[in-house]
Write a protein that holds these residues in place. Structure first.
Motif, PDB file in Angstrom:
ATOM      1  N   ILE A 117     -45.605  18.821  30.906  1.00  7.85           N
ATOM      2  CA  ILE A 117     -44.629  19.156  31.936  1.00  7.85           C
ATOM      3  C   ILE A 117     -45.383  19.370  33.240  1.00  7.85           C
ATOM      4  O   ILE A 117     -46.159  20.321  33.375  1.00  7.85           O
ATOM      5  CB  ILE A 117     -43.836  20.422  31.557  1.00  7.85           C
ATOM      6  CG1 ILE A 117     -43.105  20.232  30.224  1.00  7.85           C
ATOM      7  CG2 ILE A 117     -42.852  20.768  32.679  1.00  7.85           C
ATOM      8  CD1 ILE A 117     -42.031  19.165  30.226  1.00  7.85           C
ATOM      9  N   SER A 118     -45.154  18.464  34.178  1.00  6.60           N
ATOM     10  CA  SER A 118     -45.858  18.554  35.464  1.00  6.60           C
ATOM     11  C   SER A 118     -45.598  19.911  36.120  1.00  6.60           C
ATOM     12  O   SER A 118     -44.477  20.427  36.104  1.00  6.60           O
ATOM     13  CB  SER A 118     -45.358  17.429  36.381  1.00  6.60           C
ATOM     14  OG  SER A 118     -45.955  17.557  37.643  1.00  6.60           O
ATOM     15  N   GLY A 119     -46.645  20.460  36.665  1.00  3.51           N
ATOM     16  CA  GLY A 119     -46.536  21.791  37.273  1.00  3.51           C
ATOM     17  C   GLY A 119     -46.994  22.884  36.337  1.00  3.51           C
ATOM     18  O   GLY A 119     -47.446  23.940  36.782  1.00  3.51           O
ATOM     19  N   ASN A 120     -46.879  22.634  35.017  1.00  6.22           N
ATOM     20  CA  ASN A 120     -47.319  23.623  34.024  1.00  6.22           C
ATOM     21  C   ASN A 120     -48.539  23.148  33.240  1.00  6.22           C
ATOM     22  O   ASN A 120     -49.225  23.965  32.616  1.00  6.22           O
ATOM     23  CB  ASN A 120     -46.190  23.930  33.043  1.00  6.22           C
ATOM     24  CG  ASN A 120     -45.049  24.680  33.709  1.00  6.22           C
ATOM     25  OD1 ASN A 120     -45.171  25.117  34.850  1.00  6.22           O
ATOM     26  ND2 ASN A 120     -43.936  24.811  33.006  1.00  6.22           N
ATOM     27  N   ALA A 121     -48.793  21.841  33.212  1.00  4.41           N
ATOM     28  CA  ALA A 121     -49.932  21.300  32.449  1.00  4.41           C
ATOM     29  C   ALA A 121     -50.275  19.919  32.994  1.00  4.41           C
ATOM     30  O   ALA A 121     -49.550  19.363  33.839  1.00  4.41           O
ATOM     31  CB  ALA A 121     -49.598  21.224  30.964  1.00  4.41           C
ATOM     32  N   HIS A 122     -51.397  19.410  32.515  1.00  2.00           N
ATOM     33  CA  HIS A 122     -51.861  18.092  32.932  1.00  2.00           C
ATOM     34  C   HIS A 122     -52.139  17.236  31.701  1.00  2.00           C
ATOM     35  O   HIS A 122     -52.175  17.741  30.580  1.00  2.00           O
ATOM     36  CB  HIS A 122     -53.150  18.204  33.762  1.00  2.00           C
ATOM     37  CG  HIS A 122     -52.999  19.030  34.999  1.00  2.00           C
ATOM     38  ND1 HIS A 122     -53.144  20.401  34.984  1.00  2.00           N
ATOM     39  CD2 HIS A 122     -52.703  18.675  36.276  1.00  2.00           C
ATOM     40  CE1 HIS A 122     -52.949  20.869  36.203  1.00  2.00           C
ATOM     41  NE2 HIS A 122     -52.671  19.846  37.012  1.00  2.00           N
ATOM     42  N   GLY A 126     -50.885  26.308  26.672  1.00  2.00           N
ATOM     43  CA  GLY A 126     -49.502  26.417  27.103  1.00  2.00           C
ATOM     44  C   GLY A 126     -48.515  26.414  25.958  1.00  2.00           C
ATOM     45  O   GLY A 126     -48.865  26.188  24.791  1.00  2.00           O
ATOM     46  N   ILE A 127     -47.270  26.647  26.332  1.00  2.00           N
ATOM     47  CA  ILE A 127     -46.166  26.748  25.371  1.00  2.00           C
ATOM     48  C   ILE A 127     -45.679  25.343  25.023  1.00  2.00           C
ATOM     49  O   ILE A 127     -45.566  24.471  25.887  1.00  2.00           O
ATOM     50  CB  ILE A 127     -45.024  27.582  25.975  1.00  2.00           C
ATOM     51  CG1 ILE A 127     -45.506  29.019  26.219  1.00  2.00           C
ATOM     52  CG2 ILE A 127     -43.787  27.562  25.076  1.00  2.00           C
ATOM     53  CD1 ILE A 127     -44.543  29.854  27.049  1.00  2.00           C
ATOM     54  N   PHE A 128     -45.379  25.170  23.740  1.00  5.31           N
ATOM     55  CA  PHE A 128     -44.914  23.884  23.228  1.00  5.31           C
ATOM     56  C   PHE A 128     -43.411  23.937  22.986  1.00  5.31           C
ATOM     57  O   PHE A 128     -42.897  24.934  22.459  1.00  5.31           O
ATOM     58  CB  PHE A 128     -45.643  23.595  21.911  1.00  5.31           C
ATOM     59  CG  PHE A 128     -45.117  22.399  21.164  1.00  5.31           C
ATOM     60  CD1 PHE A 128     -45.401  21.121  21.588  1.00  5.31           C
ATOM     61  CD2 PHE A 128     -44.326  22.566  20.038  1.00  5.31           C
ATOM     62  CE1 PHE A 128     -44.909  20.013  20.898  1.00  5.31           C
ATOM     63  CE2 PHE A 128     -43.845  21.481  19.339  1.00  5.31           C
ATOM     64  CZ  PHE A 128     -44.139  20.194  19.770  1.00  5.31           C
ATOM     65  N   ASN A 176     -48.674  11.820  28.428  1.00  7.77           N
ATOM     66  CA  ASN A 176     -47.778  11.276  29.453  1.00  7.77           C
ATOM     67  C   ASN A 176     -46.974  12.398  30.091  1.00  7.77           C
ATOM     68  O   ASN A 176     -46.744  13.443  29.465  1.00  7.77           O
ATOM     69  CB  ASN A 176     -46.804  10.262  28.839  1.00  7.77           C
ATOM     70  CG  ASN A 176     -45.930  10.900  27.772  1.00  7.77           C
ATOM     71  OD1 ASN A 176     -46.402  11.217  26.686  1.00  7.77           O
ATOM     72  ND2 ASN A 176     -44.674  11.096  28.105  1.00  7.77           N
ATOM     73  N   GLU A 177     -46.536  12.155  31.323  1.00 16.07           N
ATOM     74  CA  GLU A 177     -45.753  13.175  32.016  1.00 16.07           C
ATOM     75  C   GLU A 177     -44.304  13.115  31.553  1.00 16.07           C
ATOM     76  O   GLU A 177     -43.639  12.080  31.690  1.00 16.07           O
ATOM     77  CB  GLU A 177     -45.835  12.976  33.532  1.00 16.07           C
ATOM     78  CG  GLU A 177     -45.081  14.052  34.291  1.00 16.07           C
ATOM     79  CD  GLU A 177     -45.185  13.881  35.792  1.00 16.07           C
ATOM     80  OE1 GLU A 177     -46.108  13.174  36.252  1.00 16.07           O
ATOM     81  OE2 GLU A 177     -44.334  14.454  36.503  1.00 16.07           O
ATOM     82  N   SER A 178     -43.829  14.207  31.021  1.00 14.43           N
ATOM     83  CA  SER A 178     -42.463  14.259  30.508  1.00 14.43           C
ATOM     84  C   SER A 178     -41.452  14.040  31.624  1.00 14.43           C
ATOM     85  O   SER A 178     -41.556  14.624  32.703  1.00 14.43           O
ATOM     86  CB  SER A 178     -42.231  15.633  29.869  1.00 14.43           C
ATOM     87  OG  SER A 178     -40.885  15.801  29.522  1.00 14.43           O
ATOM     88  N   GLY A 179     -40.490  13.174  31.361  1.00 15.58           N
ATOM     89  CA  GLY A 179     -39.380  12.981  32.287  1.00 15.58           C
ATOM     90  C   GLY A 179     -39.677  12.091  33.467  1.00 15.58           C
ATOM     91  O   GLY A 179     -38.791  11.834  34.281  1.00 15.58           O
ATOM     92  N   GLU A 180     -40.896  11.604  33.577  1.00 17.82           N
ATOM     93  CA  GLU A 180     -41.244  10.837  34.773  1.00 17.82           C
ATOM     94  C   GLU A 180     -41.707   9.420  34.492  1.00 17.82           C
ATOM     95  O   GLU A 180     -41.566   8.557  35.316  1.00 17.82           O
ATOM     96  CB  GLU A 180     -42.344  11.559  35.567  1.00 17.82           C
ATOM     97  CG  GLU A 180     -41.810  12.732  36.358  1.00 17.82           C
ATOM     98  CD  GLU A 180     -40.733  12.330  37.361  1.00 17.82           C
ATOM     99  OE1 GLU A 180     -40.826  11.228  37.940  1.00 17.82           O
ATOM    100  OE2 GLU A 180     -39.777  13.096  37.541  1.00 17.82           O
ATOM    101  N   SER A 181     -42.288   9.172  33.351  1.00 22.64           N
ATOM    102  CA  SER A 181     -42.818   7.831  33.122  1.00 22.64           C
ATOM    103  C   SER A 181     -42.376   7.352  31.753  1.00 22.64           C
ATOM    104  O   SER A 181     -42.425   8.103  30.792  1.00 22.64           O
ATOM    105  CB  SER A 181     -44.345   7.852  33.185  1.00 22.64           C
ATOM    106  OG  SER A 181     -44.841   8.868  32.351  1.00 22.64           O
ATOM    107  N   SER A 182     -41.928   6.129  31.707  1.00 23.05           N
ATOM    108  CA  SER A 182     -41.609   5.567  30.402  1.00 23.05           C
ATOM    109  C   SER A 182     -42.923   5.315  29.686  1.00 23.05           C
ATOM    110  O   SER A 182     -43.924   4.962  30.297  1.00 23.05           O
ATOM    111  CB  SER A 182     -40.828   4.266  30.551  1.00 23.05           C
ATOM    112  OG  SER A 182     -41.603   3.341  31.270  1.00 23.05           O
ATOM    113  N   VAL A 183     -42.924   5.553  28.414  1.00 22.30           N
ATOM    114  CA  VAL A 183     -44.165   5.437  27.664  1.00 22.30           C
ATOM    115  C   VAL A 183     -43.865   4.784  26.328  1.00 22.30           C
ATOM    116  O   VAL A 183     -42.814   5.022  25.733  1.00 22.30           O
ATOM    117  CB  VAL A 183     -44.811   6.825  27.480  1.00 22.30           C
ATOM    118  CG1 VAL A 183     -43.914   7.756  26.690  1.00 22.30           C
ATOM    119  CG2 VAL A 183     -46.176   6.734  26.820  1.00 22.30           C
ATOM    120  N   THR A 184     -44.777   3.954  25.865  1.00 31.01           N
ATOM    121  CA  THR A 184     -44.603   3.321  24.568  1.00 31.01           C
ATOM    122  C   THR A 184     -45.516   4.002  23.565  1.00 31.01           C
ATOM    123  O   THR A 184     -46.486   4.677  23.929  1.00 31.01           O
ATOM    124  CB  THR A 184     -44.988   1.832  24.634  1.00 31.01           C
ATOM    125  OG1 THR A 184     -46.393   1.757  24.960  1.00 31.01           O
ATOM    126  CG2 THR A 184     -44.168   1.104  25.695  1.00 31.01           C
TER     127      THR A 184
END
Ligand code: SF4
Length: 396
Positions: A244-249, A309-311, A362-370
């Motif tokens: 989640i961007s802003g909370n982790a990388h 971080g929290i999962f 991958n960044e959740s909610g921002e990039s499609s990922v396979t």
């Protein structure tokens, strides 16, 4: 890694009875870390032997009725200064002592009765947010042939299985409740290996089934129960997740807590729920603080970049929308994935010590990922992941 340790556990004869109370597991740990030895009562200038003391109503009393609270507070303050100077993240203290006890201490009646409470020194360390455990935790987490460490590997992290010196292999399909028709997705294998990694007994499960494949919570947690039946007391869950961007990388992470958004709970669907002490399982320390602290210490020692971080466990299989990712950010979530949450609940119900490691790809909610991209990303972190797990196993 620096660890604060009660001197009497190391073998120093500093107790009230003039003796030591050595713990073999703690002494073994001491050989692998930088030890910051402490004895708050000796630091206060108390002799050894000395009259026994216990806490009652927040004060410390000698058996003959003298109030020695100020002596104990002085020794605790001196020892705290030493602990602060060391910057150690972990303390292993003697259980039940009026200075060092954690969670339970003698109740001041001198009848060997225990009550909830902290030793004077232990309380100060906890206020500093140092992870404080007793020798019982170190002993309980120590692996052996009877109690191997279970390691469940997530997508793309299966390479660790190649490190195992195998003793025997177990087809998942012979495991109770594991779905007979299940076949692994790319990056997974459905064969557990019992053996050792660097001499440490392990059972490695290179892959799992998921709720999003249509399986029930009892099925996705079958490997946890299997590990418990094999005698495993420690279980390491690893998984590839989004961050989640802003909370982790992007990169490796240590899970500190979880939110179960799957809408399922394995305990509600488990036939043998009546065999556990209580279905109302305490989840306040779902991810064992001792194991998390060791993992952090290993990463720092080895120069491996990790975040904590929290999962959030989701049902899947669709990835999060932007709105969902924004919601998770607001909730303080760092990592989001489609496994682990139910497994952790089952492990805690069985009294196992849990470590959660993630590779955020991958960044959740921002990039499609396979799935293929997740595997490729995971491969680039495989060396660090292996070094981290080996380092943790070495310290246990
Ligand atoms: S004060 Fe702590 S370290 Fe010292 S003897 Fe008591 S329990 Fe052991």
């Amino acid at each position: 890694m620096r660890v604060i340790v009660s001197e009497c556990l190391r073998g120093t004869a500093c107790r009230y009875d003039g003796r030591a109370k050595p713990s073999a597991a703690v002494q073994e740990l001491c050989e692998k870390v930088d030890v910051v030895g402490v004895c708050p009562e000796t630091a206060a200038g108390l002799p050894s032997p000395r009259p026994p003391a216990e806490q009652r109503a927040g004060r410390v009393w000698l058996r003959d009725g003298r109030d020695v609270t100020s002596d104990f507070e002085r020794g605790a303050a001196i020892s705290l200064a030493k602990a602060r100077a060391s910057a150690a993240p972990l303390a292993v203290l003697k259980a039940k002592s009026p200075s060092c006890g954690v969670g339970l201490i003698y109740d001041g009646t001198y009848t060997a009765t225990l009550t909830e409470g902290e030793g004077v020194f232990a309380r100060l360390l906890e206020e500093e947010e140092i992870c404080v455990v007793t020798e019982d935790m170190v002993e309980k987490c120590k692996p052996s042939v009877e109690h191997p460490v279970a390691i469940v590997l997530g997508s793309g992290l299966g390479r660790l299985a190649s490190l195992v010196k195998p003793v025997r292999r177990i087809d998942y399909h012979s495991i109770d409740d594991f779905p007979r028709e299940a076949r692994p997705v790319a990056g997974h294998r459905f064969e557990a290996t019992v053996g050792t990694i660097d001499g440490v007994p392990v059972v490695v499960y290179p892959g799992r089934v998921h709720l999003y494949q249509g399986y029930g919570a009892p099925e996705v947690t079958s490997l946890v129960r299997h590990a418990h039946e094999l005698g495993c007391r420690d279980i390491i869950f690893s998984c590839a997740t989004g961050y989640i961007s802003g909370n982790a990388h992007k990169g490796l992470g240590i899970l500190t807590d979880q939110i179960n958004f799957t809408g399922r709970n394995p305990l509600a669907e488990w036939d043998e729920i009546n065999d556990v002490d209580s279905p109302f399982v305490d989840m306040t320390d779902a991810y064992t603080p001792y194991l998390r602290t060791l993992a952090r210490g290993v990463a720092d020692d080895l120069g491996i970049a990790v975040e904590e971080g929290i999962f959030a466990g989701m049902l899947g299989p669709s990835f999060e929308t932007r709105a969902e990712a924004a919601m998770l950010r607001t909730l303080g979530v760092s990592y989001v994935g489609m496994s682990v949450a139910n497994e952790v609940i089952m492990a805690r119900a069985l009294g196992m010590n849990v470590l959660g490691l993630t590779l955020a790809t991958n960044e959740s909610g921002e990039s499609s990922v396979t799935h293929e991209a997740v595997l490729a990303e995971a491969a680039s972190y495989a060396d660090d992941f292996e070094r981290l797990v080996r380092g943790i196993l070495h310290l246990l």
